[in-house]
Design an enzyme around this catalytic site. Structure first.
Site, PDB file in Angstrom:
ATOM      1  CB  SER A 177      -0.952  -0.005   1.195  1.00 56.31           C
ATOM      2  OG  SER A 177      -0.241  -0.195   2.388  1.00 56.31           O
ATOM      3  CG  HIS A 205      -3.675  -1.044  -2.524  1.00 59.85           C
ATOM      4  ND1 HIS A 205      -4.201   0.228  -2.490  1.00 59.85           N
ATOM      5  CD2 HIS A 205      -3.381  -1.363  -1.230  1.00 59.85           C
ATOM      6  CE1 HIS A 205      -4.210   0.674  -1.252  1.00 59.85           C
ATOM      7  NE2 HIS A 205      -3.728  -0.268  -0.468  1.00 59.85           N
ATOM      8  CE  LYS A 234      -7.375  -0.197   0.516  1.00 59.64           C
ATOM      9  NZ  LYS A 234      -7.463   0.983   1.344  1.00 59.64           N
TER      10      LYS A 234
HETATM   11  C1  LIG Z   1      -3.342  -3.462   1.875  1.00 59.72           C
HETATM   12  C2  LIG Z   1      -4.464  -2.953   2.697  1.00 59.72           C
HETATM   13  N1  LIG Z   1      -5.226  -3.826   3.379  1.00 59.72           N
HETATM   14  C3  LIG Z   1      -6.249  -3.414   4.142  1.00 59.72           C
HETATM   15  C4  LIG Z   1      -6.565  -2.090   4.257  1.00 59.72           C
HETATM   16  C5  LIG Z   1      -7.711  -1.677   5.123  1.00 59.72           C
HETATM   17  O1  LIG Z   1      -8.858  -1.532   4.343  1.00 59.72           O
HETATM   18  P1  LIG Z   1     -10.054  -0.575   4.828  1.00 59.72           P
HETATM   19  O2  LIG Z   1      -9.632   0.818   4.514  1.00 59.72           O
HETATM   20  O3  LIG Z   1     -11.215  -1.043   4.026  1.00 59.72           O
HETATM   21  O4  LIG Z   1     -10.226  -0.786   6.274  1.00 59.72           O
HETATM   22  C6  LIG Z   1      -5.798  -1.135   3.567  1.00 59.72           C
HETATM   23  C7  LIG Z   1      -6.027   0.319   3.619  1.00 59.72           C
HETATM   24  O5  LIG Z   1      -6.907   0.930   3.982  1.00 59.72           O
HETATM   25  C8  LIG Z   1      -4.730  -1.574   2.756  1.00 59.72           C
HETATM   26  O6  LIG Z   1      -3.968  -0.692   2.102  1.00 59.72           O
END
Ligand SMILES: Cc1ncc(COP(=O)(O)O)c(C=O)c1O
Length: 388
Positions: A177, A205, A234
């Site tokens: 990320s 992502h 996303k």
């Molecule tokens: C790789 C990754 N996994 C999980 C999440 C968490 O997802 P959420 O924003 O839906 O809680 C994020 C960022 O928000 C992320 O970049």
């Protein structure tokens, strides 16, 4: 340290975070009558304002109200949740999918549920915080392998052989990320397979952006891990999260994942938008993701031409490295003075000494926007002595 001292300490180290409200979050937004370019949104496909998603979301609210009003195992499991889950599972080629309140909650629930009572977990050093927290919540032994280093993963799996009755679990993001780089999934999956470990891949992502029909990086590699997780804030342009996995592991997750069991079901508006997003991915057969990737690749080239040291291109996440926390904040402030929104990412989100601007490109950007961003980034970098 008192709360005041703690805040002062964060300020001194350039690590203080604070909330700044925006009137809107589109790729191009109007603030006090002036147009700004948003280069830090994760809405890669610009679906957040897509008429089909908005209509589906409104319809779901009108039909079902604002809340699931119960946890999934009590009264909060609606036909709409089941519809999303069946559609997501079919789209990604898994037997089952399970919605969670967010991507964070999906990871927080899935990791301990897959680990069970006795496990050793092997985790990429740069995995998302929610995966790390899921591992911590599991209370199991864990080892971090060097970022994107499957040889080190293999070494650790060899060094820590399975004990009787133990589950072994390998966990990686597919697209990381904060660096935007791609995991060497084929080699990671092979190491997991060779050592009899389950594999969990966070595709937050990647789904919607890359792979055949935008099915993600695992699909691009022709891989089917034991489970994947994905946040819907996303490329889905909405909110929520899910796990896609086998029917057996899904049943285990329903029985074990605390963030699933003890939390209200995802609101209908989010589920409706999620279904519409899946439909858009399927009907456009990956064209939206391809457009986002093409724009991002162009931006990557523009930044490299301007003199920034760019890692190999892999995703719409383009890190512009600064290093120092204060300097990264100053960089972001000077971009803002040019009406470019791109926030500084600092520890603990990234390792110490690697503060950066995390530039993201979305389908909302035009070619002219990319040039404007390149010019602003280059001008600020020269002012701060980061470019000659
Ligand atoms: C790789 C990754 N996994 C999980 C999440 C968490 O997802 P959420 O924003 O839906 O809680 C994020 C960022 O928000 C992320 O970049």
């Amino acid at each position: 340290m008192t709360p005041h001292e703690a805040l002062d300490d964060l300020t001194r180290r350039g690590l203080l975070r604070s909330l700044k409200p925006l009137p809107d979050n589109r790729g191009r937004l109007v603030v006090a009558g002036e147009t700004w370019l948003n280069f830090c949104s994760n809405d890669y496909l610009d679906l957040g304002h897509d008429p089909a998603l908005v209509a589906a979301s409104v319809r779901a609210v009108e039909d079902l109200g604002c809340s699931a009003a119960g946890s999934r195992l009590v009264s909060g499991h609606l036909d709409l949740h089941a519809e999303f889950e069946a559609k997501a599972a079919a789209f990604l080629g898994f037997e089952a999918a399970l919605l969670f309140g967010s991507g964070f909650l999906a990871n927080l629930g899935a990791v301990p549920a897959l680990a069970g009572e006795k496990a050793t977990i092997f985790c990429d050093r740069l995995n998302h915080a929610s995966l790390i927290d899921g591992i911590r919540m599991s209370g199991m032994k864990w080892h971090r392998y060097r970022h994107n280093d499957p040889a080190h993963l293999d070494e650790l799996l060899t060094k820590h052989p399975a004990e009787a009755g133990e589950t072994r679990l390998v966990i990686t993001d597919s697209i990381f990320s904060m660096d935007g780089d791609a995991a060497p999934l084929a080699a990671v999956a092979e190491a997991a397979r060779r050592h009899g470990a389950l594999l969990l891949v966070d595709e937050s992502h990647a789904i919607g952006v890359m792979g055949p029909s935008s099915k993600g990086l695992c699909a691009a590699f022709g891989l089917k891990p034991d489970a994947i997780t994905c946040g819907m804030g996303k490329a889905f342009g909405g909110y929520g999260g899910f796990v896609a996995t086998s029917a057996t592991l899904a049943a285990l997750i329903v029985n074990r994942a605390r963030s699933f069991i003890y939390s209200t079901g995802l609101p209908p508006a989010c589920v409706g938008a999620g279904i519409a997003a899946l439909d858009r991915f399927a009907e456009t057969r990956g064209a939206l993701g391809d457009e986002a990737m093409a724009l991002a690749k162009r931006m990557h080239g523009l930044l490299a031409e301007a003199g920034f040291e760019m890692p190999p291109f892999a995703s719409p996440i383009l890190p512009v490295m600064v290093g120092d926390n204060h300097l990264a904040q100053e960089f972001a402030a000077r971009l803002a003075a040019r009406r470019i929104l791109c926030s500084a990412i600092r520890p603990p989100t990234v390792p110490p000494g690697t503060a950066r601007l995390r530039l993201t490109v979305t389908r909302a950007h035009t070619g002219a926007d990319l040039i404007a961003a390149r010019d602003a980034f280059a001008a600020v970098a020269r002012e701060l002595g980061l470019l000659p």
